[in-house]
Design an enzyme around this catalytic site. Structure first.
Site, PDB file in Angstrom:
ATOM      1  N   GLY A   1       7.056 -44.991  11.797  1.00  0.00           N
ATOM      2  CA  GLY A   1       7.112 -43.964  11.132  1.00  0.00           C
ATOM      3  C   GLY A   1       8.679 -43.634  10.335  1.00  0.00           C
ATOM      4  O   GLY A   1       9.230 -44.848  10.090  1.00  0.00           O
ATOM      5  N   ILE A   2       9.116 -42.341  10.352  1.00  0.00           N
ATOM      6  CA  ILE A   2      10.490 -42.227   9.702  1.00  0.00           C
ATOM      7  C   ILE A   2      11.521 -41.962  10.871  1.00  0.00           C
ATOM      8  O   ILE A   2      11.227 -41.675  11.864  1.00  0.00           O
ATOM      9  CB  ILE A   2      10.206 -41.126   8.804  1.00  0.00           C
ATOM     10  CG1 ILE A   2      11.551 -40.988   7.893  1.00  0.00           C
ATOM     11  CG2 ILE A   2      10.215 -39.602   9.665  1.00  0.00           C
ATOM     12  CD1 ILE A   2      11.400 -39.875   6.794  1.00  0.00           C
ATOM     13  N   GLY A   3      12.727 -42.371  10.272  1.00  0.00           N
ATOM     14  CA  GLY A   3      13.647 -42.205  11.387  1.00  0.00           C
ATOM     15  C   GLY A   3      14.472 -43.475  11.460  1.00  0.00           C
ATOM     16  O   GLY A   3      14.233 -44.530  10.907  1.00  0.00           O
TER      17      GLY A   3
ATOM     18  N   ILE B   1      15.054 -45.429  14.015  1.00  0.00           N
ATOM     19  CA  ILE B   1      14.579 -46.789  14.741  1.00  0.00           C
ATOM     20  C   ILE B   1      13.690 -47.522  13.790  1.00  0.00           C
ATOM     21  O   ILE B   1      13.889 -48.723  13.635  1.00  0.00           O
ATOM     22  CB  ILE B   1      13.940 -46.406  16.009  1.00  0.00           C
ATOM     23  CG1 ILE B   1      14.906 -45.999  17.332  1.00  0.00           C
ATOM     24  CG2 ILE B   1      13.020 -47.490  16.677  1.00  0.00           C
ATOM     25  CD1 ILE B   1      14.393 -45.349  18.663  1.00  0.00           C
TER      26      ILE B   1
ATOM     27  N   GLU C   1       0.401 -44.837   8.474  1.00  0.00           N
ATOM     28  CA  GLU C   1       0.254 -43.461   7.901  1.00  0.00           C
ATOM     29  C   GLU C   1       1.433 -42.889   6.853  1.00  0.00           C
ATOM     30  O   GLU C   1       1.317 -42.260   6.187  1.00  0.00           O
ATOM     31  CB  GLU C   1       0.022 -42.318   9.290  1.00  0.00           C
ATOM     32  CG  GLU C   1       1.391 -41.872   9.728  1.00  0.00           C
ATOM     33  CD  GLU C   1       1.605 -42.613  11.076  1.00  0.00           C
ATOM     34  OE1 GLU C   1       1.635 -41.957  12.072  1.00  0.00           O
ATOM     35  OE2 GLU C   1       1.158 -43.987  11.104  1.00  0.00           O
TER      36      GLU C   1
ATOM     37  N   ILE D   1       9.706 -38.753  23.366  1.00  0.00           N
ATOM     38  CA  ILE D   1      10.770 -37.958  24.218  1.00  0.00           C
ATOM     39  C   ILE D   1      11.227 -38.495  25.453  1.00  0.00           C
ATOM     40  O   ILE D   1      12.263 -38.794  25.712  1.00  0.00           O
ATOM     41  CB  ILE D   1      10.291 -36.615  23.940  1.00  0.00           C
ATOM     42  CG1 ILE D   1      10.202 -36.041  23.054  1.00  0.00           C
ATOM     43  CG2 ILE D   1      11.213 -35.685  25.052  1.00  0.00           C
ATOM     44  CD1 ILE D   1       9.380 -34.673  22.563  1.00  0.00           C
TER      45      ILE D   1
ATOM     46  N   GLY E   1       0.355 -40.172  14.541  1.00  0.00           N
ATOM     47  CA  GLY E   1      -0.674 -41.263  14.673  1.00  0.00           C
ATOM     48  C   GLY E   1      -0.242 -42.186  15.644  1.00  0.00           C
ATOM     49  O   GLY E   1      -0.714 -43.218  15.567  1.00  0.00           O
TER      50      GLY E   1
END
Length: 468
Positions: A247-249, A251, A270, A345, A368
């Site tokens: 994903g985004i971020g 990490i 995705e 989280i 996803g």
């Protein structure tokens, strides 16, 4: 010249009024041209079709139609509308319609919740849904959600009249196919993408023209902790020829930054992040080992910096497809060495993963994560790698590895789904481990300040010391 209102089979004038019943033959295939013209109007006129009780769908991420949403909010206030539902995935921008003063007019309904609607949901002025990303289009196909109006953000039409959905294909196609009215925000700065992104401009009942930058993420480099996590994953869990989902971020960016010595990587995700651009330029991402979409990066939506938008613009190396295809586990499992990297989280000592809430407070959504974690685990080649990655502690110093999940926290990814959990302190391998062994693995990668308390909590829960 009158233009045809979509599936309601009525005529829709350029001034967006004067409805009358007239039959016509209509195709809801968005790439099929219809013999009609689309009026170009101002945002206020475009959204004037929205009325009390309507369901409005809008595209999200970098393709959030912010100009139209702002005009919709003003229209709702000026015309005393009531009970308008605005449904969407994660959106960018202020989401003004979610402010308390508009609570009698608009109600947000999130398929995946972003930060701009989080307060409204927490205060009961908005709704969120627990749903796998790949199943969101079913909400439209099964007519659970029936949009009266859709607001979509696209590129300007080419010489054949085709626009591109650009940075967000995801569930947008399904939403548009089942909408009575489609209003387009045509933006010169929206990248043109390929795959399932094409839509003919004749499907728009009205359009507004803008020339505004897209929302951006990125630019802040990974922290030391995130850099360590990225290096651990890259050096130990990502093989040459692997297909990546992330994903985004910070990490995902840290992982990408650590992959510059890898070869023949592929992307089937995705969404993908800014770091992919450098990996492509260095020849690390070739997609050559893929059996499907060989030589192509496959995504469904994206948000990043301007360099990412410039990279995907008019680039046939990138294919953007619908989310019910990209995230379909039966498709994911066919990718070679499918390596899924997701965050969360908190994780409890048995391996249960909470990703959408902090205790009882909803924070985001399923996204996803399960789609790809399961797809990687079921990889046809037996070499898939499902990864949950996170810092060992929060910014406030609380352990993200917990004896039990916080009261009210939801399980997004079950303990049976999880194979690897990674923090800056190492890699916990959970597959095939019993609860005593799982606790041992997770305590080993917890922050040192919390390990003793976790060991005591594990003994109290399991009635046996954590052990290999």
């Amino acid at each position: 010249m009158a233009v045809v209102l979509r599936s309601s089979r009525k005529w829709f004038s350029p001034t967006l009024n004067n409805l009358s019943n007239n039959y016509f033959t209509y195709s809801n295939e968005l790439a099929h041209p219809i013999q009609r013209e689309t009026p170009i109007v101002c945002p206020d006129e475009a959204v004037s079709v929205i009325k009390s009780g309507d369901t409005v769908f809008c595209s999200g991420a970098a393709a959030t139609p912010i100009d139209l949403l702002n005009a919709m909010t003003k229209h709702g206030k000026d015309n005393c509308l009531e009970n308008v539902t605005v449904c969407h995935m994660h959106t960018e921008g202020p989401a003004t319609y979610c402010q308390p003063e508009y609570s009698d007019i608009f109600r947000s309904s999130s398929f995946f919740m972003g930060g701009n609607v989080r307060k409204a949901v927490a205060e009961g002025r908005g709704d969120n849904m627990s749903i796998f990303l790949h199943e969101i289009p079913k909400l439209f196909f099964k007519k659970i959600i029936k949009p009266d109006v859709s607001l979509v953000h696209v590129s300007p039409p080419d010489e054949h009249g085709y626009c591109s959905l650009g940075t967000s294909v995801d569930c947008v196609r399904a939403g548009l196919m089942h909408s009575k009215v489609i209003i387009a925000q045509m933006n010169k700065q929206m990248p043109r993408t390929f795959g399932g992104a094409l839509i003919h401009s004749s499907h728009f009942d009205a359009a507004v023209e803008v020339d505004t930058p897209l929302p951006q993420h990125g630019g802040k480099g990974p922290s030391d902790v995130e850099t360590k996590i990225g290096k651990l994953i890259a050096e130990n869990l990502v093989k040459d020829g692997a297909t990546l989902q992330m994903g985004i971020g910070s990490i995902p960016d840290a992982v990408l930054n650590a992959l510059h010595n890898h070869k023949d990587l592929g992307i089937h995700s995705e969404m993908f992040a800014n770091g992919v651009v450098d990996l492509v330029k260095k020849g690390c991402v070739t997609n050559s080992k893929k059996k499907m979409h060989q030589g192509r990066i496959v995504g469904s939506f994206l948000i990043g910096n301007q360099a990412l938008y410039d990279f995907v613009n008019n680039n046939p190396f990138i294919e953007m497809h619908v989310i019910d295809y990209v995230n379909d586990t039966s498709i994911v499992k066919q990718q070679p060495r499918m390596t899924a990297i997701n965050s969360c989280i908190e994780v409890d000592l048995t391996g249960q993963v909470c990703s959408d809430s902090i205790g009882t407070r909803f924070y985001s959504g399923f996204g996803g994560q399960v789609d790809f974690i399961r797809g990687a685990a079921e990889g046809f080649d037996g070499e898939g790698v499902p990864i949950i990655a996170m810092p060992s502690a929060t910014n406030k110093g609380q352990s993200k590895i917990s004896p039990v999940l916080k009261p009210g926290a939801g399980v997004v990814t079950s303990r049976a789904h999880v194979h690897y959990v990674v923090t800056e302190y190492g890699i916990a391998s959970l597959f095939g481990k019993n609860m005593r062994q799982r606790a041992c693995e997770l305590i080993k990668i917890a922050h040192p300040d919390h390990r003793q308390a976790l060991e005591k909590a594990a003994f109290e829960r399991l009635k046996v010391m954590p052990s290999k």
